[in-house]
Scaffold this active site. Structure first.
Site: not given
Ligand code: IMP
Length: 453
Positions: A14-15, A43-46, A243, A329-330, A333, A444
């Site tokens: 992710g990210d 999710a966090g899409h910027t 996830t 983003t979400t 952390r 960039g």
């Molecule tokens: P959940 O999707 O909230 O159940 O989290 C399960 C795992 O997926 C955890 O380790 C989260 O940090 C990770 N995770 C969920 N969504 C994202 C994302 O958009 N980016 C990075 N890690 C994610």
């Protein structure tokens, strides 16, 4: 299999910078439809525009383009308050969001899901957005869907939803109070809150599968936007530290509208690796326990940088985190950082049959004198070339590195050949090790800092 249909999927944890790439393709290749097919507001899409950053959680990344159909598919889990909040924010900024279509089959994230996730998700390090418990209820057929909340005429269906909500709430409140000694959900108050926010989007609920079939028949170009990353895929990722949705190509069928096979399948990969939450992370820089305990990270001192250059992995991890602004983003952390893992990338390539890569954040590595690529693993001393299916094995894998000369930064580049030669060689080596060409190179954070190879 059509080239008109493009899959964008995270090829790491992710990210990877998917939002920017989706936005870029919509602009440059005039994609006419963007479909989110999995995940929720975890999710966090910027997207970065001249007037600022637009972080999106549930809305597809084509939402800022009014002429593009943006679709939330059946595989997405929707927190009604979260969705309404995102729509309202964008409306205040002048984006109507009338180009949004929401699947009546998508499941709703409800108050008990969030309570249970906050309580039980710590072992996995979830985002506590209720995602896992919501998908659990989907599978056990206790879920409530958008189509329970909104009728076929696009009106909030209060009577039907209230009855279903009360029925499920009864059981959930018993679980919350008796099993976990948590407070029960206030049914009346929560129902009122959901009815209120549903007014924001109820007229946009539709049968998305039928809509997509129609758009496809009219030869519209469709971009399928995956959330999270392939290594967090429920079945194929680092289970159980994953996830709860299908992230890779299989999730695209499941969560959008069936048979629309994407001919172009592009994996998004950063020039280094990051991970949030718990779970093994081969090639991690520094000890996770140390990173986890940091509340607010201090800026690096000259002494810290010198330590990084002398081989202190923890400081090198901080360097990459700070240079890449690797904070959730979400959730905000600090993300764990590491060198690019080609074993994991090859696994992602195979899962979705990727035929192209978009390599992002190459600029973040500029200025680091020595770079590394993890080309294979050893497991208990024996060479290993595959991403192992057993988590206890993955936890024991050690990275085998190849070292690369670093490169200096750049102000503006409009062509690959204008990059420092070491940067070009680094990219070429990633292509070679992944077995897939890099088609897009992001150098960039702005849209125009992208090269098409
Ligand atoms: P959940 O999707 O909230 O159940 O989290 C399960 C795992 O997926 C955890 O380790 C989260 O940090 C990770 N995770 C969920 N969504 C994202 C994302 O958009 N980016 C990075 N890690 C994610």
């Amino acid at each position: 299999m059509s080239e008109r249909r493009v899959l964008i999927v995270g090829a790491q944890y992710g990210d990877e910078g998917k939002g920017k790439i989706v936005d870029l393709l919509v602009q440059r290749e005039k994609m006419e439809v963007v479909v989110r097919y999995n995940g929720g507001n975890n999710a966090g899409h910027t997207i970065v525009l001249d007037d600022g950053k637009y972080p999106l959680h549930l809305l597809p990344s084509g939402i800022l383009h009014s002429e593009v159909h943006n679709v939330i598919g059946a595989g997405v889990v929707i927190d009604p308050g979260g969705l309404a909040g995102e729509i309202s924010n964008l409306r205040q900024k002048g984006f109507s969001c009338e180009n949004l279509h929401i699947s009546a089959r998508a499941h709703l994230v409800l108050p008990w899901h969030k309570k249970l996730d906050a309580h039980l998700g710590k072992k996995i390090g979830t985002t506590a957005r209720g995602i896992g418990p919501c998908y659990e209820d989907r599978a056990s057929r206790r879920g409530l869907r958008v189509g329970d909340l909104v009728d076929e005429k696009g009106r909030v269906d209060k009577d039907h939803f209230r009855a279903r909500f009360q029925e499920v709430a009864q059981e959930k409140n018993l679980i919350l109070t008796r099993c976990f000694e948590l407070d029960p959900v206030d049914v009346a108050a929560e129902l009122e809150a959901i009815f209120e926010v549903a007014e924001t989007f109820c007229h946009q609920v539709t049968d998305v599968a039928a809509l997509l079939q129609d758009l496809d028949a009219r030869k519209k170009s469709i971009l399928f936007e995956g959330a999270q990353g392939s290594l967090l895929d429920l079945d194929w990722g680092s289970y159980p530290y994953v996830t709860s949705s299908s992230v890779a190509l299989s999730g695209c069928y499941l969560g959008s509208g069936g048979h629309l096979l994407p001919g172009r399948r592009i994996g998004i990969v950063k020039a280094y690796a990051t991970r949030v939450g718990e779970g093994p992370f081969t090639g991690e820089l520094g000890e996770y326990e140390t990173i986890k305990s940091e509340k607010r990270e201090q800026a690096m001192s000259e002494q810290d940088r010198q330590a990084a250059l002398s081989g202190d992995d923890y400081q090198m991890g901080r360097w990459i985190r700070q240079a890449g602004q690797e904070y959730g983003t979400t959730t905000g952390r600090p993300r764990r950082t590491g060198w690019l893992d080609l074993v994991a990338l090859r696994h992602a390539v195979r899962l979705s049959g990727l035929n192209g890569l978009a390599l992002t954040k190459l600029d973040v590595l500029a200025g680091i004198p020595k770079l590394k690529l993890c080309t294979s693993y050893t497991l208990d001393g024996a060479p290993l070339n595959q991403f192992p299916p057993r988590i206890h094995q993955l936890a024991r894998c050690r990275p085998v590195y190849e070292e690369w000369e670093g490169f200096d930064g750049w102000d503006e580049v409009s062509d690959f050949t204008q990059l420092p030669s070491q940067a070009q060689a680094f990219v070429r080596r990633i292509e070679e090790l992944a077995g897939v060409p890099v088609q897009i190179l992001s150098v960039g954070q702005h849209r125009d800092q992208s090269l098409f190879l």
